[in-house]
Motif scaffolding. Sequence first.
Motif, PDB file in Angstrom:
ATOM      1  N   ARG A  61     -30.967 -45.819  32.346  1.00 26.96           N
ATOM      2  CA  ARG A  61     -30.786 -44.947  33.512  1.00 26.96           C
ATOM      3  C   ARG A  61     -29.344 -44.938  34.019  1.00 26.96           C
ATOM      4  N   PHE A  88     -27.592 -42.292  42.118  1.00 24.11           N
ATOM      5  CA  PHE A  88     -28.702 -41.528  41.541  1.00 24.11           C
ATOM      6  C   PHE A  88     -29.996 -41.933  42.221  1.00 24.11           C
ATOM      7  N   ARG A  89     -30.961 -41.044  42.199  1.00 18.62           N
ATOM      8  CA  ARG A  89     -32.344 -41.344  42.588  1.00 18.62           C
ATOM      9  C   ARG A  89     -33.137 -41.288  41.288  1.00 18.62           C
ATOM     10  N   GLY A  90     -33.296 -42.431  40.652  1.00 17.89           N
ATOM     11  CA  GLY A  90     -33.906 -42.442  39.317  1.00 17.89           C
ATOM     12  C   GLY A  90     -32.950 -41.780  38.342  1.00 17.89           C
ATOM     13  N   GLU A  92     -32.125 -38.491  38.646  1.00 18.37           N
ATOM     14  CA  GLU A  92     -31.508 -37.348  39.314  1.00 18.37           C
ATOM     15  C   GLU A  92     -30.248 -37.764  40.075  1.00 18.37           C
ATOM     16  N   GLY A  94     -27.341 -37.771  42.920  1.00 21.27           N
ATOM     17  CA  GLY A  94     -27.228 -37.422  44.331  1.00 21.27           C
ATOM     18  C   GLY A  94     -26.319 -36.203  44.472  1.00 21.27           C
TER      19      GLY A  94
END
Length: 195
Positions: A61, A88-90, A92, A94
């Motif tokens: 990730r 990042f959110r996982g 995805e 930011g």
Amino acid sequence: MLYAFGFERVGVVAGDMYIVIPAPLPGQEGAERGVRLEVRLLERGELRGSAYSARPIEVGRPVWRADLLEAADGPPGSLNWAHHHPAFRGWEPGKRVFDPGLTASPLEWVAGQLSDLERLLERAGLPADEVTAADAKTLRGCLPEIVDTVDRLLRKVRDGEVAVPPGGEVAVPPGGEVAVPPGGESAAGARVGWL
């Protein structure tokens, strides 16, 4: 084209990119081209054979991203859409963060960010430990190689050798422009590149 620098738990990957976003934000319409650089978490897989077998390596990730991008229909080398994603959110990213220093001196800016891996990981919400400290030290020692790689990729983008539209048949002379092929701006968008 994809380049990868792997340390104990952290890696830096860089590659060329051409992207048409199907639903862009105002002011971000059109295709983008350039170089994407990410800090990723790495994992070594278990051997799947003898002691001599190849080891699976997972480029996991993302933690941080710098997009050294420009409008594909603009002047090569402008980096007028250069930005970064501090977290990042996982999987995805930011929000895009635009920093004038990134456009003005992209290589120095990238080197500055990567030279402080502990802070970069902290901003992304990852705790620092002994492995992180060792990776940070090793990464700092490899900064000249990483920066040289990003520089070569940026030159290839400027010369139209990489980061070209789907189909990849467009050669751009220095000072030229890349055009999106007919139908290239479909609702599904287009994305060329490893990252």
